[in-house]
Design a protein around this motif. Structure first.
Motif, PDB file in Angstrom:
ATOM      1  N   GLU A 118      14.337  10.200   5.482  1.00  0.00           N
ATOM      2  CA  GLU A 118      13.392  10.268   4.361  1.00  0.00           C
ATOM      3  C   GLU A 118      12.142   9.512   4.770  1.00  0.00           C
ATOM      4  N   LYS A 119      11.033  10.241   4.851  1.00  0.00           N
ATOM      5  CA  LYS A 119       9.790   9.649   5.341  1.00  0.00           C
ATOM      6  C   LYS A 119       8.699   9.814   4.298  1.00  0.00           C
ATOM      7  N   SER A 120       8.114   8.685   3.886  1.00  0.00           N
ATOM      8  CA  SER A 120       7.011   8.700   2.934  1.00  0.00           C
ATOM      9  C   SER A 120       5.735   8.273   3.643  1.00  0.00           C
ATOM     10  N   PRO A 121       4.561   8.578   3.084  1.00  0.00           N
ATOM     11  CA  PRO A 121       3.298   8.189   3.728  1.00  0.00           C
ATOM     12  C   PRO A 121       3.210   6.682   3.950  1.00  0.00           C
ATOM     13  N   ALA A 180       0.824  -1.213   0.000  1.00  0.00           N
ATOM     14  CA  ALA A 180       0.000   0.000   0.000  1.00  0.00           C
ATOM     15  C   ALA A 180       0.857   1.261   0.000  1.00  0.00           C
ATOM     16  N   TRP A 181       1.960   1.240   0.779  1.00  0.00           N
ATOM     17  CA  TRP A 181       2.811   2.433   0.841  1.00  0.00           C
ATOM     18  C   TRP A 181       3.460   2.712  -0.511  1.00  0.00           C
ATOM     19  N   ARG A 182       3.750   1.648  -1.272  1.00  0.00           N
ATOM     20  CA  ARG A 182       4.323   1.841  -2.603  1.00  0.00           C
ATOM     21  C   ARG A 182       3.290   2.451  -3.555  1.00  0.00           C
ATOM     22  N   ALA A 183       2.042   2.021  -3.406  1.00  0.00           N
ATOM     23  CA  ALA A 183       0.980   2.591  -4.237  1.00  0.00           C
ATOM     24  C   ALA A 183       0.799   4.075  -3.946  1.00  0.00           C
ATOM     25  N   ASP A 207       5.781  13.281  -4.460  1.00  0.00           N
ATOM     26  CA  ASP A 207       6.233  14.545  -3.875  1.00  0.00           C
ATOM     27  C   ASP A 207       5.870  14.669  -2.399  1.00  0.00           C
ATOM     28  N   ARG A 208       5.247  13.632  -1.835  1.00  0.00           N
ATOM     29  CA  ARG A 208       4.896  13.660  -0.413  1.00  0.00           C
ATOM     30  C   ARG A 208       6.041  13.176   0.478  1.00  0.00           C
ATOM     31  N   VAL A 209       7.127  12.724  -0.115  1.00  0.00           N
ATOM     32  CA  VAL A 209       8.275  12.293   0.690  1.00  0.00           C
ATOM     33  C   VAL A 209       8.903  13.521   1.350  1.00  0.00           C
ATOM     34  N   ARG A 266       4.828   4.788   5.827  1.00  0.00           N
ATOM     35  CA  ARG A 266       6.091   4.094   6.024  1.00  0.00           C
ATOM     36  C   ARG A 266       6.957   4.819   7.035  1.00  0.00           C
ATOM     37  N   ARG A 267       7.634   4.035   7.870  1.00  0.00           N
ATOM     38  CA  ARG A 267       8.585   4.647   8.790  1.00  0.00           C
ATOM     39  C   ARG A 267       9.753   5.208   7.995  1.00  0.00           C
ATOM     40  N   GLY A 268      10.296   6.320   8.458  1.00  0.00           N
ATOM     41  CA  GLY A 268      11.409   6.929   7.751  1.00  0.00           C
ATOM     42  C   GLY A 268      12.676   6.092   7.840  1.00  0.00           C
ATOM     43  N   PHE A 269      13.537   6.224   6.838  1.00  0.00           N
ATOM     44  CA  PHE A 269      14.833   5.545   6.904  1.00  0.00           C
ATOM     45  C   PHE A 269      15.945   6.583   6.810  1.00  0.00           C
TER      46      PHE A 269
END
Length: 216
Positions: A74-77, A25-28, A35-37, A79-82
């Protein structure tokens, strides 16, 4: 007995679909909204501590003349940031970033922002070549040692006009500009399989519920 077997099969398929959703789902979402990262500063150069897997690469970068800049998240919707560990070589006009892959393998990429806008990116991992003339070029050189990666990147940078800001703030801004600009297309290409698997999982869930309603 047939009813119990049918219920078991339905539950098994539902569990599989939910697992697919959790994995993809996070990849979708990233495919739809690259641009939400968000790039967030996480530690200064003085407080930067490399994970054990990245220490050797960090020493190699220092031997090549790179100096630490800091750590960014780097945090995307969904998903925990890495964390990524940034270095800079102002004379070579290049940032170097270390991070761990999803499998825990050390990874390195070199990034040079261009003037007035654009990027040159050279990575030591498998990566499909990407070339938008005058705006963005990316290439992967799997398992290439840092010194050879820098040589390859240096040759490519000679053909373009690098930007001037190679500070910590410049590195953070370059990352944000990449996600907001030419990187979006590459992010979509990387995450297309995740989008497709998410649609498959949703289709399975919908069909199970609609099938249940028709059975009633």
């Amino acid at each position: 007995m047939n009813a119990l077997v049918e219920l078991f099969l339905v539950l098994a398929v539902l569990v599989m679909a939910v697992k697919l959703l959790m994995l993809n789902a996070w990849r979708a979402v990233l495919f739809v909204y690259p641009d939400r990262v968000r790039l967030l500063p996480d530690a200064s150069a003085e407080r930067m501590e490399l994970p054990p897997e990245l220490v050797a690469r960090g020493e190699q970068l220092r031997a090549l003349g790179f100096r630490p800049l800091g750590v960014h998240l780097e945090k995307s919707p969904l998903r925990r940031g890495f964390r990524s560990y940034d270095f800079v070589h102002p004379e070579e006009r290049v940032f170097a970033t270390l991070h761990l892959s999803s499998q825990g393998q050390p990874r390195l990429y070199l990034l040079t922002p261009l003037a007035p806008r654009g990027f040159e990116l050279t990575a030591d991992s498998k990566r499909l070549a990407f070339d938008v003339p005058g705006l963005y070029r990316a290439v992967g050189m799997p398992e290439c040692p840092p010194e050879l990666l820098l040589q390859a990147h240096r040759l490519r940078v000679r053909e373009v006009c690098p930007a001037e800001d190679f500070t910590w703030e410049g590195r953070l801004q370059a990352g944000r500009d990449w996600y907001q600009g030419p990187g979006a297309q590459e992010i979509r290409r990387q995450n297309l399989p995740g989008l497709l698997w998410t649609l498959v999982a949703l289709a399975i869930v919908v069909s199970l519920f609609l099938g249940g309603e028709r059975a009633v």
